[in-house]
Design a protein around this motif. Structure first.
Motif, mmCIF file in Angstrom:
data_model
loop_
_atom_site.group_PDB
_atom_site.id
_atom_site.type_symbol
_atom_site.label_atom_id
_atom_site.label_comp_id
_atom_site.label_asym_id
_atom_site.label_seq_id
_atom_site.Cartn_x
_atom_site.Cartn_y
_atom_site.Cartn_z
ATOM 1 N N ASP A 63 0.626 -1.194 0.064
ATOM 2 C CA ASP A 63 -0.040 -0.024 -0.215
ATOM 3 C C ASP A 63 0.783 1.404 -0.162
ATOM 4 O OD1 ASP A 63 -2.599 -1.111 -0.212
ATOM 5 O OD2 ASP A 63 -2.859 -1.538 1.763
ATOM 6 N N LEU A 67 0.665 4.147 -2.455
ATOM 7 C CA LEU A 67 0.576 5.589 -2.207
ATOM 8 C C LEU A 67 1.408 6.670 -2.737
ATOM 9 C CD1 LEU A 67 -0.923 7.509 0.208
ATOM 10 C CD2 LEU A 67 0.705 7.040 1.711
ATOM 11 N N LEU A 70 0.233 7.828 -6.231
ATOM 12 C CA LEU A 70 -1.092 8.169 -6.324
ATOM 13 C C LEU A 70 -1.087 9.825 -6.726
ATOM 14 C CD1 LEU A 70 -3.082 6.336 -3.507
ATOM 15 C CD2 LEU A 70 -3.093 5.974 -6.193
ATOM 16 N N ARG A 76 -4.420 9.827 -2.060
ATOM 17 C CA ARG A 76 -3.420 9.658 -1.277
ATOM 18 C C ARG A 76 -3.997 9.411 0.163
ATOM 19 N NH1 ARG A 76 -0.383 12.901 -4.476
ATOM 20 N NH2 ARG A 76 -0.470 14.733 -3.113
ATOM 21 N N GLU A 78 -7.028 8.683 0.874
ATOM 22 C CA GLU A 78 -7.888 7.227 0.849
ATOM 23 C C GLU A 78 -7.002 6.222 1.224
ATOM 24 O OE1 GLU A 78 -10.506 4.022 0.417
ATOM 25 O OE2 GLU A 78 -10.907 6.125 0.876
ATOM 26 N N TRP A 79 -5.988 5.971 0.456
ATOM 27 C CA TRP A 79 -4.989 5.269 0.418
ATOM 28 C C TRP A 79 -3.995 4.850 1.708
ATOM 29 C CZ3 TRP A 79 -6.926 2.297 -3.256
ATOM 30 C CH2 TRP A 79 -6.340 1.080 -3.276
ATOM 31 N N ARG A 82 -5.966 3.051 4.469
ATOM 32 C CA ARG A 82 -5.638 1.650 4.542
ATOM 33 C C ARG A 82 -4.281 1.297 5.356
ATOM 34 N NH1 ARG A 82 -7.770 -1.223 -0.413
ATOM 35 N NH2 ARG A 82 -9.514 0.282 -1.456
ATOM 36 N N VAL A 143 -5.120 -1.095 -8.045
ATOM 37 C CA VAL A 143 -6.041 -0.606 -7.423
ATOM 38 C C VAL A 143 -7.104 -2.089 -7.511
ATOM 39 C CG1 VAL A 143 -8.101 0.702 -7.134
ATOM 40 C CG2 VAL A 143 -5.993 1.708 -7.487
ATOM 41 N N SER A 146 -6.512 -5.255 -5.565
ATOM 42 C CA SER A 146 -7.350 -5.033 -4.329
ATOM 43 C C SER A 146 -8.820 -5.536 -4.222
ATOM 44 C CB SER A 146 -7.069 -3.900 -3.676
ATOM 45 O OG SER A 146 -8.199 -3.000 -4.065
ATOM 46 N N ASP A 188 -13.001 -0.348 1.507
ATOM 47 C CA ASP A 188 -12.245 -0.419 0.402
ATOM 48 C C ASP A 188 -12.685 -0.720 -0.782
ATOM 49 O OD1 ASP A 188 -10.671 0.027 2.830
ATOM 50 O OD2 ASP A 188 -9.814 -2.023 2.960
ATOM 51 N N ALA A 192 -12.451 1.403 -4.354
ATOM 52 C CA ALA A 192 -11.674 0.542 -5.408
ATOM 53 C C ALA A 192 -12.289 0.361 -6.655
ATOM 54 C CB ALA A 192 -10.998 -0.588 -4.916
#
Length: 244
Positions: A63, A67, A70, A76, A78-79, A82, A143, A146, A188, A192
């Motif tokens: 991840d 990141l 992105l 960024r 959003e990720w 995670r 993406v 995932s 998530d 995605a």
């Protein structure tokens, strides 16, 4: 026929993604059926937890690599969420720490688990391939890979219910890793899935999305293949691997 005419409608792309999971997700693997059906020994369950730790611990690494690539603050953010889900925030433990507590609950030595000394080569190769895929392929493909999370709530429900019912050495506290994932995974997936349906603007890109999900399903399946071969049938763990 033009490329535009070849383009799948977003709802058809989603249907095909879900069909891949119905066919290939590791909920169908024989090892999974043995695990949640109560037909493994304690040592075999330990082997599963120890090997799965490497996958869990590698998720933040893959991840973080995505990141860094992105292009917008919104993506960024959003990720980054995670990363916090898996690494924790320094106060609330994340998924990696919760998985280690699962290993603790099964009677594994934490230092041994973290050292990776007992890891199966098949596990290492599969997980490393996933990290490399996310690091090297397009953002769209990364993406899309995932999206196995679309299918995880069902496998989590089966796994938790079956293990609690069938193993006297498993408790709700041991399996606490899975509870937050029941709410994190759908969040998530919503992001995605919307992203790939919006950003796959050519039929070729849509096929890349589908192939990325197939790849991810295959590597999850390969991990269970390695466990089944080493610890169930024929039961031949390689040199250096964990031995119950």
């Amino acid at each position: 026929m033009t490329a535009e005419a070849d383009l799948l409608p977003p709802e058809e792309l989603e249907r095909r993604l879900r069909a891949i999971g119905e066919e290939r997700y590791h909920v169908h693997h024989p090892f999974h059926h043995l695990l949640h059906g109560g037909r493994l020994t304690r040592g075999q369950v330990q082997a599963w937890a120890l090997n799965r730790y490497y996958y869990q611990a590698s998720i933040p690494a893959k991840d973080a690599s995505l990141l860094a690539r992105l292009p917008t603050p919104a993506l960024r953010r959003e990720w980054r969420r995670r990363l916090v889900d898996h690494d924790g925030d320094g106060v609330t433990p994340g998924g990696v720490e919760r998985w280690l507590k699962l290993c603790d609950g099964l009677g594994l030595d934490r230092d041994y688990v973290v050292s990776l000394r007992g890891l199966l080569p098949g596990t290492r190769f599969a997980v490393d391939a996933y990290v490399r895929f996310v690091r090297e392929r397009s953002v769209l493909e990364a993406v899309a890979s995932s999206l196995t999370e679309m299918f995880s709530p069902a496998i989590i429900s089966q796994r938790v219910a079956g293990m609690l019912r069938n193993y006297d050495f498993v408790t709700e506290e041991t399996l606490a890793y899975f509870t937050p994932r029941l709410s994190q995974a759908p969040q998530d997936v919503a992001f995605a899935l919307d992203y790939v349906k919006r950003e796959a603007r050519t039929r070729a890109q849509q096929e890349q999305v589908l192939d990325a999900l197939r790849f991810k399903c295959d590597l999850l399946w390969a991990q269970l293949d390695a466990l089944h071969f080493a610890y169930v049938s024929p039961g031949l763990p390689p040199p250096g691997a964990f031995r119950p």
